[in-house]
Design a protein around this motif. Structure first.
Motif, short mmCIF file in Angstrom:
data_model
loop_
_atom_site.label_atom_id
_atom_site.label_comp_id
_atom_site.label_asym_id
_atom_site.label_seq_id
_atom_site.Cartn_x
_atom_site.Cartn_y
_atom_site.Cartn_z
N LEU A 95 0.82 -1.21 0.00
CA LEU A 95 0.00 0.00 0.00
C LEU A 95 0.86 1.26 0.00
O LEU A 95 0.52 2.25 -0.65
CB LEU A 95 -0.95 0.00 1.20
CG LEU A 95 -2.13 -0.96 1.12
CD1 LEU A 95 -2.88 -1.02 2.44
CD2 LEU A 95 -3.08 -0.54 -0.01
N VAL A 149 -3.61 5.05 3.47
CA VAL A 149 -3.01 3.71 3.66
C VAL A 149 -3.57 3.05 4.91
O VAL A 149 -3.97 1.87 4.88
CB VAL A 149 -1.47 3.82 3.75
CG1 VAL A 149 -0.87 2.50 4.23
CG2 VAL A 149 -0.88 4.20 2.40
N GLU A 202 1.82 1.72 -3.46
CA GLU A 202 0.67 2.17 -4.26
C GLU A 202 0.40 3.65 -4.04
O GLU A 202 0.04 4.37 -4.97
CB GLU A 202 -0.57 1.35 -3.88
CG GLU A 202 -1.85 1.76 -4.56
CD GLU A 202 -1.94 1.31 -6.01
OE1 GLU A 202 -2.84 1.76 -6.71
OE2 GLU A 202 -1.08 0.50 -6.42
#
Length: 264
Positions: A140, A168, A143
């Motif tokens: 995450l 997140v 990302e």
């Protein structure tokens, strides 16, 4: 993402909330379909943050219902709505601990832990859970473009990076609905673009989003529909492109008049 014609993921029905004699929300009703990105708009004091707080259990509702895929969640506490029902949220001003790194904060947000005794006894299941949380947090952070700062103290991040870390943390709970409270307020324009891109990717992966925001350019870029509040009432539910032609929106949120139409 294409919206669904099936049961709404979120239904708000005749919601009311008052603080003393101040009626902040009055008879608020709207739906959110799976896969939508809904912008929640309105002038300061219109009730947007209170609406988020009542939906997510941080404020008790006075009347009405909140349903998640048909199940009433209006009486549940916030931690149950997050961990059991899958509603994640962020806050306007995320506060981060000073003695934890970015990845430690993300891991701590995982809601599916093995439990106190497993951790105390250093059981195999606890170690597996920690490894899984670390792997998920790492993915995450990548990302949301925070890999380069993963080992820094979370409190050392910029305001925009703290907002990304807040997203997140919300995603660590594996929500089916993510509610964001002003995710770009005070954020540098370059990082703001990163937030827009990240949220679009999440939506493409199946996440439904409700976003409180004042930045109309952000709303146009991201949202598929807007719900507009004014003095505790919903005055519009429309596509972002229709805001500039809606007189009730212009009067309530933009102040009215042709000079504001370009801003919408």
């Amino acid at each position: 993402m294409t919206t669904s014609t099936h049961q709404p993921i979120l239904q708000v029905r005749s919601l009311a909330k008052a603080f003393g004699g101040n009626k902040v929300l009055q008879d608020v009703s709207f739906d959110v379909q799976p896969g939508e990105i809904v912008g929640l708009l309105g002038p300061n004091g219109s009730g947007k943050s209170t609406l988020l707080n009542t939906i997510t259990g941080f404020e008790a509702i006075d009347a009405g219902q909140v349903l998640l895929q048909g199940k009433s969640i209006g009486a549940l506490p916030a931690h149950r709505i997050v961990s059991d029902e899958g509603v994640g949220r962020t806050f306007q001003l995320p506060s981060m601990p000073t003695k934890m790194s970015v990845i430690e904060v993300a891991m701590a947000a995982a809601t599916k832990q093995h439990g106190f005794w497993g951790t105390l006894l250093n059981s195999r299941a606890a170690r597996d859970a920690e490894a899984a949380a670390r792997a998920k947090a790492t993915a995450l952070l990548d990302e949301l473009l925070l890999t380069k700062v993963r080992d820094l103290p979370a409190s050392a991040l910029s305001g925009g990076q703290k907002k990304l870390l807040g997203i997140v943390c919300a995603l660590m709970g594996e929500p089916r609905l993510l509610m964001l409270d002003e995710p770009t307020a005070g954020v540098h324009p370059n990082l703001r673009n990163d937030i827009v891109s990240a949220l679009k990717r999440l939506n493409e992966q199946g996440m439904t989003l409700v976003v409180v925001e004042h930045d109309m350019h952000f709303i146009r870029e991201l949202c598929t529909r807007c719900v507009v509040l004014d003095r505790g009432h919903i005055v519009a539910s429309c596509a972002p492109a229709e805001l500039a032609q809606n007189e009730r929106v212009l009067q309530a949120y933009l102040g009215g008049g042709n000079k504001h139409k370009e801003a919408a």
